[in-house]
Design a protein around this motif. Structure first.
Motif, mmCIF file in Angstrom:
data_model
loop_
_atom_site.group_PDB
_atom_site.id
_atom_site.type_symbol
_atom_site.label_atom_id
_atom_site.label_comp_id
_atom_site.label_asym_id
_atom_site.label_seq_id
_atom_site.Cartn_x
_atom_site.Cartn_y
_atom_site.Cartn_z
ATOM 1 N N PHE A 523 0.829 -1.205 0.000
ATOM 2 C CA PHE A 523 0.000 0.000 0.000
ATOM 3 C C PHE A 523 0.864 1.255 0.000
ATOM 4 O O PHE A 523 0.553 2.232 -0.695
ATOM 5 C CB PHE A 523 -0.943 -0.007 1.210
ATOM 6 N N SER A 524 1.928 1.244 0.778
ATOM 7 C CA SER A 524 2.830 2.407 0.797
ATOM 8 C C SER A 524 3.340 2.731 -0.596
ATOM 9 O O SER A 524 3.417 3.904 -0.992
ATOM 10 C CB SER A 524 4.013 2.134 1.734
ATOM 11 N N LYS A 525 3.680 1.703 -1.364
ATOM 12 C CA LYS A 525 4.219 1.927 -2.703
ATOM 13 C C LYS A 525 3.150 2.434 -3.670
ATOM 14 O O LYS A 525 3.479 3.105 -4.660
ATOM 15 C CB LYS A 525 4.864 0.638 -3.213
ATOM 16 N N ILE A 526 1.882 2.137 -3.374
ATOM 17 C CA ILE A 526 0.793 2.701 -4.189
ATOM 18 C C ILE A 526 0.607 4.172 -3.865
ATOM 19 O O ILE A 526 0.436 5.014 -4.755
ATOM 20 C CB ILE A 526 -0.519 1.927 -3.939
ATOM 21 N N PHE A 527 0.677 4.523 -2.584
ATOM 22 C CA PHE A 527 0.430 5.902 -2.158
ATOM 23 C C PHE A 527 1.639 6.818 -2.354
ATOM 24 O O PHE A 527 1.476 8.035 -2.555
ATOM 25 C CB PHE A 527 0.025 5.934 -0.676
ATOM 26 N N ALA A 528 2.844 6.277 -2.275
ATOM 27 C CA ALA A 528 4.058 7.099 -2.247
ATOM 28 C C ALA A 528 4.195 8.061 -3.423
ATOM 29 O O ALA A 528 4.661 9.194 -3.240
ATOM 30 C CB ALA A 528 5.296 6.198 -2.157
ATOM 31 N N PRO A 529 3.815 7.695 -4.667
ATOM 32 C CA PRO A 529 4.021 8.632 -5.779
ATOM 33 C C PRO A 529 3.132 9.868 -5.727
ATOM 34 O O PRO A 529 3.380 10.831 -6.476
ATOM 35 C CB PRO A 529 3.683 7.783 -7.015
ATOM 36 N N TYR A 530 2.106 9.867 -4.873
ATOM 37 C CA TYR A 530 1.184 11.018 -4.882
ATOM 38 C C TYR A 530 1.863 12.250 -4.292
ATOM 39 O O TYR A 530 2.328 12.253 -3.159
ATOM 40 C CB TYR A 530 -0.086 10.714 -4.100
ATOM 41 N N THR A 531 1.899 13.320 -5.068
ATOM 42 C CA THR A 531 2.502 14.583 -4.638
ATOM 43 C C THR A 531 1.554 15.760 -4.799
ATOM 44 O O THR A 531 1.962 16.914 -4.691
ATOM 45 C CB THR A 531 3.784 14.872 -5.433
ATOM 46 N N GLY A 532 0.291 15.483 -5.063
ATOM 47 C CA GLY A 532 -0.685 16.566 -5.196
ATOM 48 C C GLY A 532 -1.036 16.891 -6.619
ATOM 49 O O GLY A 532 -1.849 17.737 -6.878
#
Length: 532
Positions: A523-532
């Motif tokens: 899950f972390s790797k799914i969320f990590a690319p989000y920068t807004g």
């Protein structure tokens, strides 16, 4: 959000008793200039359909007051809801408040305050204190108005807010009870400090403000001369959103203590939200075990920052006592918040308000006022509120928490919704997106001066990974759905509960496992690319 069972076992058996604060008192012989007791009404906050009101009883006489009764009438369409620090009886539209056992004895100069939440906007009329006019005696008493507040200025412009500041006014009783701030000649807003932040304003627009003082007897000064300020252009100045955009929670009470730098290196997550600071009496503590003033786990925060991320510290959570409920005054609450922000050099602070804390108007108001002071003491501090949500949006109590913060002048960075545990037969991925849309609509009504993009930048979403407490599942496809939605609308923040469960990728107790098939940190790797 949930505390792990291991930690609950650690703190089981420790009971925190929070006594109601005694009435403030001055020494005998220090009586104010008033000749008899008085009761002064103030609005501590207000919204479209109601307000939070309070009366301050002041013993201006020369003898100790043993017990007091304040009664008044409210107009049709207005009624008292919840109340505190008094006993209430009602006869139609006539309300009678009597002292509690802890605030009835007032020496000369002593004060006691009680309050309530009103449905409807009508103010009290025909106030009587112990059968006499609330202004004192039989119509005499203190009739001298305070001085006009000096040194009024307008500054700290953003595209949607301006802050008015002034110096304390003088009064023959020794101190004023509060101030009224009028914007562009409109109805005044009552405050107790010497500053007020007007929010929800239009960008690149001029506004004028006037301030007057009120004393405990209800006398008001003349307004100050109008002073003007202009909001920043759209896109200029501090704006909602920005900063940390992905910051999953880490339950620092888990055992062994999680290492954020280690998890960051393995997962790609740059920033985290450390949970939770609660109250040990009126003192900030990490889950009743470690004093944040000692910089507990600051080495982890320093390492995360060195890696290009940052850390939010979160106050509250589902277990323990939230500081605003434990501390009996704005001053003491601000002192605890300020100590934590200072100890860790925080740029971000989160306030996870759950359970009874969302429905306690006294602590909600205290928190809002303390947070406004906290931002004044730490310019640039970004504050997020984390609140329960349904697919239809924030609960009524949660919405009141946001409204109270807005009205107190808090510049909220993010309203983060806990998209979890609906106890409904719905798809939890779809429900998280719907909750975000519904919260956006609510915030847009609370901040009409902000653009859609600015309001979306105030919305944060935090699902619970894998199996929720109610047995429903939030899986990897749901996480991808939320990230794609956030990228489309440019949400202010994404998070999840909780990083150690994602690391463990196991089946077992929910405080440590997600109970669905996954690889570590998936899950972390799914969320990590989000920068807004």
């Amino acid at each position: 959000m949930r505390r792990p069972l291991a930690l609950l076992a650690l703190i089981a058996g420790t009971l925190l008793f929070v006594a109601s604060p005694p009435a403030a008192a001055t020494a005998p012989g220090a009586a104010s200039a008033t000749a008899s007791p008085t009761a002064a009404f103030t609005k501590t906050s207000a919204w479209d359909a109601g307000y939070q009101g309070a009366y301050t009883v002041t013993n201006g006489g020369g003898a100790t007051l043993t017990g007091w009764t304040v009664e008044f009438d409210l107009p049709a369409g207005t009624a008292v809801g919840s109340y505190w620090d008094a006993l209430l009886t009602r006869d139609g539209s006539h309300y009678t408040f009597r002292n509690r056992e802890y605030n009835g004895t007032l020496p000369p100069g002593g004060t006691a305050t009680f309050g309530w939440v009103s449905s409807g906007t009508g103010e009290p009329a025909n106030c009587r204190l112990d059968g006499a006019p609330c202004t004192g005696g039989t119509g005499g008493g203190d009739t001298t108005a305070p001085g006009v507040p000096p040194g009024v200025t307008v500054g700290s412009p953003t595209a949607s807010s301006l802050t008015v500041r002034w110096n304390a006014a003088t009064d023959d009783s020794g101190a004023v009870a509060g101030y009224d701030v009028s914007r562009d000649g409109g109805a005044p807003v009552s405050v107790t400090g010497t500053s007020y932040t007007a929010t929800g304003l239009q960008a690149s627009t001029g506004y004028s403000f006037r301030v007057r003082a009120r004393d405990a007897a209800g006398n008001t000064s003349a307004y100050s001369a109008a002073v003007s300020g202009t909001t920043a252009p759209s896109g200029g100045g501090p704006q909602p959103g920005g900063g940390v955009r992905t910051a999953p929670y880490v339950d620092m009470g888990a055992w062994p203590t999680p290492s954020m730098p280690t998890m960051s290196a393995a997962s790609g997550i740059k920033s985290y939200t450390m949970a939770f600071i609660t109250a040990s009496g009126c003192k900030a503590m990490w889950f009743n075990a470690y004093d944040p003033r000692d910089g507990w786990a600051k080495d982890q925060i320093d390492a995360v920052r060195a890696g290009g991320g940052d850390v939010k510290v979160s106050f509250g959570g589902a277990s323990g006592i939230e500081l605003a409920q434990a501390c009996g005054s704005v001053d003491s609450l601000f002192t605890e918040y300020d100590a934590v922000v200072t100890a860790y050099g925080l740029k971000y602070a989160d306030f996870d308000i759950e359970g009874s804390a969302t429905a306690d108007p006294a602590s909600v108001a205290r928190r809002s006022q303390a947070l406004a002071r906290l931002q004044q003491a730490h310019p640039g501090l970004r504050i997020s509120l984390t609140l329960p949500v349904l697919p239809e949006g924030l609960t009524a109590d949660g919405l009141n928490v946001v409204r109270s913060a807005r009205d107190a002048g808090v510049d909220l960075d993010v309203v983060n919704v806990m998209a979890m545990d609906y106890y409904r037969g719905v798809d939890y991925g779809d429900a998280a997106v719907q909750a975000a849309r519904s919260t956006f609509a609510q915030l847009r009504s609370l901040y009409p001066g902000r653009s859609d993009a600015q309001v979306w930048a105030m919305v944060g979403v935090t699902p619970m990974l894998g199996q929720n407490d109610d047995g429903h599942v939030y899986d990897q496809a749901d996480a991808r759905q939320l990230v794609a939605f956030a990228q489309d609308e440019h949400l202010g923040e994404l998070a999840f509960w909780e990083s150690t469960r994602d690391r463990n990728a196991c089946t077992g107790a929910l405080y440590m496992c997600t109970n669905i098939p996954q690889s570590p940190y998936e899950f972390s790797k799914i969320f990590a690319p989000y920068t807004g």
